[in-house]
Design a protein around this motif. Structure first.
Motif, PDB file in Angstrom:
ATOM      1  N   UNK A  69      70.392  47.927   5.575  1.00 52.71           N
ATOM      2  CA  UNK A  69      69.477  46.764   6.404  1.00 52.71           C
ATOM      3  C   UNK A  69      70.078  46.349   7.532  1.00 52.71           C
ATOM      4  N   UNK A  70      69.086  45.945   8.519  1.00 53.19           N
ATOM      5  CA  UNK A  70      69.581  45.544  10.087  1.00 53.19           C
ATOM      6  C   UNK A  70      69.963  44.611   9.933  1.00 53.19           C
ATOM      7  N   UNK A  71      69.684  42.962   9.289  1.00 56.50           N
ATOM      8  CA  UNK A  71      70.477  42.042   9.240  1.00 56.50           C
ATOM      9  C   UNK A  71      72.014  42.071   9.099  1.00 56.50           C
ATOM     10  N   UNK A  72      72.379  43.540   7.720  1.00 53.80           N
ATOM     11  CA  UNK A  72      73.542  43.371   7.522  1.00 53.80           C
ATOM     12  C   UNK A  72      74.594  44.448   8.470  1.00 53.80           C
ATOM     13  N   UNK A  73      74.104  44.965   9.091  1.00 62.26           N
ATOM     14  CA  UNK A  73      74.818  45.555  10.493  1.00 62.26           C
ATOM     15  C   UNK A  73      74.913  47.450  10.163  1.00 62.26           C
ATOM     16  N   UNK A  74      75.501  48.301  10.290  1.00 66.45           N
ATOM     17  CA  UNK A  74      75.909  49.821   9.875  1.00 66.45           C
ATOM     18  C   UNK A  74      76.518  50.262   8.794  1.00 66.45           C
ATOM     19  N   UNK A  75      76.407  51.057   8.513  1.00 67.98           N
ATOM     20  CA  UNK A  75      77.317  51.856   7.996  1.00 67.98           C
ATOM     21  C   UNK A  75      78.971  51.462   8.505  1.00 67.98           C
ATOM     22  N   UNK A  76      78.972  51.418   9.594  1.00 70.55           N
ATOM     23  CA  UNK A  76      80.580  52.337   9.872  1.00 70.55           C
ATOM     24  C   UNK A  76      80.673  50.657  10.580  1.00 70.55           C
ATOM     25  N   UNK A  77      79.876  49.055  10.180  1.00 70.13           N
ATOM     26  CA  UNK A  77      80.351  48.069  10.341  1.00 70.13           C
ATOM     27  C   UNK A  77      79.145  47.289   9.209  1.00 70.13           C
ATOM     28  N   UNK A  79      79.382  43.430   5.903  1.00 78.62           N
ATOM     29  CA  UNK A  79      79.935  42.658   5.261  1.00 78.62           C
ATOM     30  C   UNK A  79      81.759  43.349   5.089  1.00 78.62           C
ATOM     31  N   UNK A  80      81.189  44.700   4.135  1.00 76.88           N
ATOM     32  CA  UNK A  80      81.763  45.513   2.794  1.00 76.88           C
ATOM     33  C   UNK A  80      83.202  46.072   3.629  1.00 76.88           C
ATOM     34  N   UNK A  81      82.911  47.061   4.748  1.00 75.02           N
ATOM     35  CA  UNK A  81      83.953  47.408   5.480  1.00 75.02           C
ATOM     36  C   UNK A  81      84.979  46.498   6.202  1.00 75.02           C
ATOM     37  N   UNK A  82      84.449  45.100   6.821  1.00 77.78           N
ATOM     38  CA  UNK A  82      85.176  44.041   6.522  1.00 77.78           C
ATOM     39  C   UNK A  82      85.909  44.417   5.953  1.00 77.78           C
ATOM     40  N   UNK A  83      85.604  43.673   4.766  1.00 76.84           N
ATOM     41  CA  UNK A  83      86.475  42.744   3.352  1.00 76.84           C
ATOM     42  C   UNK A  83      87.562  44.096   2.901  1.00 76.84           C
ATOM     43  N   UNK A  84      87.390  45.157   2.665  1.00 77.30           N
ATOM     44  CA  UNK A  84      87.986  46.093   2.794  1.00 77.30           C
ATOM     45  C   UNK A  84      89.360  45.704   4.321  1.00 77.30           C
ATOM     46  N   UNK A  85      88.556  46.177   5.181  1.00 73.80           N
ATOM     47  CA  UNK A  85      90.166  45.769   6.448  1.00 73.80           C
ATOM     48  C   UNK A  85      90.567  44.465   5.928  1.00 73.80           C
ATOM     49  N   UNK A  86      90.587  43.478   5.836  1.00 75.68           N
ATOM     50  CA  UNK A  86      91.439  42.490   5.752  1.00 75.68           C
ATOM     51  C   UNK A  86      91.661  41.838   4.650  1.00 75.68           C
ATOM     52  N   UNK A  87      91.566  42.958   2.814  1.00 78.52           N
ATOM     53  CA  UNK A  87      92.010  43.405   1.681  1.00 78.52           C
ATOM     54  C   UNK A  87      92.997  43.960   1.856  1.00 78.52           C
ATOM     55  N   UNK A  88      92.714  45.257   2.849  1.00 81.64           N
ATOM     56  CA  UNK A  88      93.995  46.356   2.666  1.00 81.64           C
ATOM     57  C   UNK A  88      95.119  46.084   3.600  1.00 81.64           C
ATOM     58  N   UNK A  89      94.088  45.848   4.845  1.00 80.92           N
ATOM     59  CA  UNK A  89      94.843  46.285   6.159  1.00 80.92           C
ATOM     60  C   UNK A  89      95.302  47.523   6.167  1.00 80.92           C
TER      61      UNK A  89
END
Length: 334
Positions: A69-77, A79-89
């Motif tokens: 949904x538009x309020x969650x962003x896009x497939x590229x960006x 909350x979950x993509x951000x979470x993966x980046x933060x948790x995995x480095x």
């Protein structure tokens, strides 16, 4: 991790006994590149990790189902993509490809040297084609030297190996899943229509046809009009084939031999069922040309269809049911 070379490797997402093996591809090899012809594994006594100083970045394809949904962003960006980046480095980049045109899109990306490092794909035949073309690389040596938990997991689940290997080399990773996790199709039926007409949920082919006829002929929506369709959906023929255990592109163990679904007599039974349902007017007459399934979805969500054949899992069916209940609050799809 990215290196200068663009040599794609396959990873698998999930072993899917019903719809094939889920595959993902890992592109790029670099200073440490095991031989693809001899299968020689790197020495376990290596003193330095050749990847240690490389950027920790990886790209992966993801099926674009229009579900963000538009309020969650896009497939590229999101909350979950951000979470993966933060948790995995690891700098993870998602590469969305349209679900119904995924292979066409991936072929273009591969040919133009822009393919993601990992390819998520369920079609084992397609992965085999990429291997034959030299687009993928085996990953046995990487797992042997670098893996910890997954190497142990494969030892505990050796039954997965046939789904991950081609000509004795591993090109994919996968996990065992429950039946609910690997089911690909499902049928939803209007329980309120069954109750109104005094019918039970069909559990045989004949009962399915009888219920479909009742949904078509006995005015289950109670508006005194001949305006209901028994069965619609996005996986109509696939459901016929699944009920006959004869999916066209699947392999079946028959009398100790592997046989292709489209060559089985049961596949002919699935075609006969489709013909019977169509000629009896139990399906929407336009479903064969309803390429994007918008007409099927409209019939279902406006309360004019009694059975929907759709994908199991994911958010699409939940959305269709929510939209139906907005129009038909008393509907009870099960």
């Amino acid at each position: 991790m990215k290196t200068r070379h663009r040599h794609i490797t396959a990873f698998a997402a999930a072993a899917c006994l019903f719809v094939g093996t889920g595959l993902t591809g890992c592109s790029n090899s670099g200073a440490f590149e095991p031989s693809t012809s001899t299968g020689v594994k790197p020495s376990a006594t290596a003193t330095a990790d050749p990847y240690a100083d490389l950027p920790k970045a990886v790209s992966i394809s993801v099926f674009d189902r229009g579900a963000v949904s538009s309020d969650e962003g896009t497939y590229e960006n999101n909350r979950w993509v951000k979470w993966i980046r933060e948790q995995s480095g690891i700098d993870v980049t998602m590469v969305p490809v349209p679900r119904n045109q995924a292979q066409d899109k991936l072929n273009v990306l591969i040919a133009s040297n822009q393919a993601p490092d990992l390819i998520w794909e369920y079609d084992r035949a397609y992965i085999g084609k990429l291997i034959t073309q030299g687009a993928l690389q085996p990953i046995d040596a990487y797992i042997e030297q670098y893996s910890t938990s997954y190497k142990k997991y494969l030892q505990e689940h050796p039954e997965l190996l046939p789904y991950l290997t081609f000509d004795g080399q591993m090109y994919a990773v996968a996990t065992a899943r429950t039946t609910d996790g690997i089911a690909n199709h499902g049928l939803w039926i209007r329980q309120d229509w069954l109750d109104k007409l005094g019918l039970k949920t069909p559990i045989t082919m004949d009962e399915l046809i009888d219920v479909a006829k009742a949904f078509k002929e006995q005015d289950p929506d109670g508006n005194n009009l001949d305006d209901t369709t028994a069965l619609v959906g996005s996986t109509v023929f696939d459901s016929y084939a699944a009920m006959n255990a004869a999916i066209s592109n699947q392999w079946y163990l028959e009398d100790g031999r592997m046989k292709y679904g489209a060559t089985l007599d049961r596949f002919g039974d699935a075609m006969d069922l489709e013909k019977q349902m169509y000629e009896a007017g139990l399906v929407d007459k336009e479903y064969l040309t309803d390429k994007n399934f918008q007409r099927a979805i409209q019939l279902w969500t406006t309360g004019k269809a009694g059975i929907f054949a759709g994908s199991w899992g994911g958010s699409a069916m939940e959305k269709h049911i929510r939209n139906m209940l907005k129009n038909e609050p008393k509907a009870n799809p099960v």
